[in-house]
Structure formats: structure tokens, C-alpha cells
Write an enzyme that holds these catalytic residues in place. Sequence first.
Site, PDB file in Angstrom:
ATOM      1  N   CYS A   1      25.348  11.555 -19.200  1.00  0.00           N
ATOM      2  CA  CYS A   1      24.876  12.350 -18.063  1.00  0.00           C
ATOM      3  C   CYS A   1      23.619  13.091 -18.480  1.00  0.00           C
ATOM      4  O   CYS A   1      23.568  13.638 -19.585  1.00  0.00           O
ATOM      5  CB  CYS A   1      25.965  13.345 -17.651  1.00  0.00           C
ATOM      6  SG  CYS A   1      25.465  14.440 -16.319  1.00  0.00           S
ATOM      7  N   LEU A   2      22.623  13.103 -17.604  1.00  0.00           N
ATOM      8  CA  LEU A   2      21.363  13.795 -17.924  1.00  0.00           C
ATOM      9  C   LEU A   2      21.578  15.299 -18.113  1.00  0.00           C
ATOM     10  O   LEU A   2      20.757  15.963 -18.726  1.00  0.00           O
ATOM     11  CB  LEU A   2      20.334  13.546 -16.811  1.00  0.00           C
ATOM     12  CG  LEU A   2      19.902  12.084 -16.621  1.00  0.00           C
ATOM     13  CD1 LEU A   2      18.978  11.961 -15.417  1.00  0.00           C
ATOM     14  CD2 LEU A   2      19.230  11.540 -17.876  1.00  0.00           C
TER      15      LEU A   2
ATOM     16  N   GLY B   1      20.919   7.689 -11.853  1.00  0.00           N
ATOM     17  CA  GLY B   1      21.351   8.518 -10.736  1.00  0.00           C
ATOM     18  C   GLY B   1      21.011   9.959 -11.031  1.00  0.00           C
ATOM     19  O   GLY B   1      20.875  10.355 -12.202  1.00  0.00           O
TER      20      GLY B   1
ATOM     21  N   HIS C   1      30.199   8.917 -10.357  1.00  0.00           N
ATOM     22  CA  HIS C   1      29.618   9.958 -11.221  1.00  0.00           C
ATOM     23  C   HIS C   1      28.789  10.946 -10.391  1.00  0.00           C
ATOM     24  O   HIS C   1      28.929  12.162 -10.545  1.00  0.00           O
ATOM     25  CB  HIS C   1      28.756   9.272 -12.295  1.00  0.00           C
ATOM     26  CG  HIS C   1      28.090  10.205 -13.244  1.00  0.00           C
ATOM     27  ND1 HIS C   1      28.380  10.241 -14.597  1.00  0.00           N
ATOM     28  CD2 HIS C   1      27.115  11.145 -13.071  1.00  0.00           C
ATOM     29  CE1 HIS C   1      27.642  11.163 -15.178  1.00  0.00           C
ATOM     30  NE2 HIS C   1      26.850  11.721 -14.278  1.00  0.00           N
ATOM     31  N   GLU C   2      27.934  10.420  -9.501  1.00  0.00           N
ATOM     32  CA  GLU C   2      27.055  11.305  -8.715  1.00  0.00           C
ATOM     33  C   GLU C   2      27.847  12.114  -7.690  1.00  0.00           C
ATOM     34  O   GLU C   2      27.559  13.300  -7.475  1.00  0.00           O
ATOM     35  CB  GLU C   2      25.941  10.498  -8.027  1.00  0.00           C
ATOM     36  CG  GLU C   2      25.021   9.729  -8.970  1.00  0.00           C
ATOM     37  CD  GLU C   2      24.505  10.549 -10.143  1.00  0.00           C
ATOM     38  OE1 GLU C   2      24.268  11.765  -9.982  1.00  0.00           O
ATOM     39  OE2 GLU C   2      24.347   9.983 -11.239  1.00  0.00           O
TER      40      GLU C   2
ATOM     41  N   GLN D   1      21.865  18.893 -10.232  1.00  0.00           N
ATOM     42  CA  GLN D   1      21.271  18.723 -11.561  1.00  0.00           C
ATOM     43  C   GLN D   1      19.835  19.240 -11.648  1.00  0.00           C
ATOM     44  O   GLN D   1      19.302  19.399 -12.743  1.00  0.00           O
ATOM     45  CB  GLN D   1      21.287  17.248 -11.982  1.00  0.00           C
ATOM     46  CG  GLN D   1      22.687  16.703 -12.163  1.00  0.00           C
ATOM     47  CD  GLN D   1      22.648  15.287 -12.679  1.00  0.00           C
ATOM     48  OE1 GLN D   1      22.583  14.352 -11.889  1.00  0.00           O
ATOM     49  NE2 GLN D   1      22.654  15.126 -13.988  1.00  0.00           N
TER      50      GLN D   1
HETATM   51 ZN    ZN Z   1      25.497  13.279 -14.401  1.00  0.00          ZN
END
Ligand code: ZN
Length: 175
Positions: free
Chosen positions: A110-111, A48, A152-153, A53
Site C-alpha cells: 500500500c502506498l 490504485g 483494497h481501495e 490517501q
Molecule cells: Zn492502499
Amino acid sequence: MVLPIVYAGAPVLRQKARVLSTEELKSRAIAELVDRMRETMRAAPGVGLAAPQIGEPLALAVIEDRAEYQDKLAPEEIARRERQPVPFHVIANPRLTVLEAAPAVFLEGCLSVPGYAAEVPRALAVKVEALDHRGERVVIEARGWHARILQHEIDHLEGTLYIDRMDSRTFVATG
Ligand code: ZN
């Protein structure tokens, strides 16, 4: 084109994202942004990616959980997580309702917080009302891992990171 991902500490990750109009969602600019977000998510790789982000404070996220991402997991791990492949989809202006609050607790990363993970309790099942990439209204009912990804998103669009919800004693370096 892969876009640079911003990391925890970037103010955009702590803002509430702006709602998109239907006209905007039908625009070429947003279609291109969605294409780039898909490419960026796949390159990472991640399941995601929310617009904040990549530095855009827009209520927009892309999600995709490809079967090949689950190859390394044991079948019992996949079963415990209720993880199934999720085709690529876009959510804009989402509204989330919890259908089953009983929390599922699993390691999550998380990225935008690379190299770490922690256990995060998430609702087991959710309903998300949103607009898709064409500005059409969609209702998504999801359980297990897909429900986790959605939570999360959608948190990202509210300026919330998983580190706000984690059991901090389970925080680990993964990289
Ligand atoms: Zn994230």
C-alpha cells in the site's frame, strides 16, 4: 500536480469516507482532484489510489493497472494472480458484493504503508456498483488482481488498511 500521500497513522486513513453527490462528481473541483489523483498514482507508481490517501475523506478512488507494470513479472506469476491490464477508471460511492469468496492469497502493499508487504486473502471475484467520474452509475464485475485492487481501495474508504486483513507472519520489508 502530484499530491503528497499520507501514511499509516494519519487519522484520515481510519475514517469512513464521505459519500459524494452527483453534482459534486460533475464539478470542476472533483474533476481536478481526479486528475491529480491519477498523476499521483502514476508517479508513485501504484495501481490504485483512494482519496483518503491524499488526505481527502471522500468516497472516491482511481484504479489503473498498466501493461508495463507487469513487465517484470514472470508469465506464470501473472497467470496465478489472474492479472490483466486494467484501463484507468474512477469509482465513487462504491458498494461491493463478493461473487466468489474463495480467497486468493498474495503479497500486497500500500502506498500509505511504504516499504512493506504481506500476504492478504481477498475474494476471487467481486461486483462493484459505483458512480464514475461523471456521476454515471457503473457496475464492474472483476476477478483476480482487479478484484483485489477494488477490495483494497474500497477498504480505504471504510478506514481499513491491508494490515488489518494480512497474515501478520508474512509481513516483510520490501524497501
Ligand atoms: Zn492502499
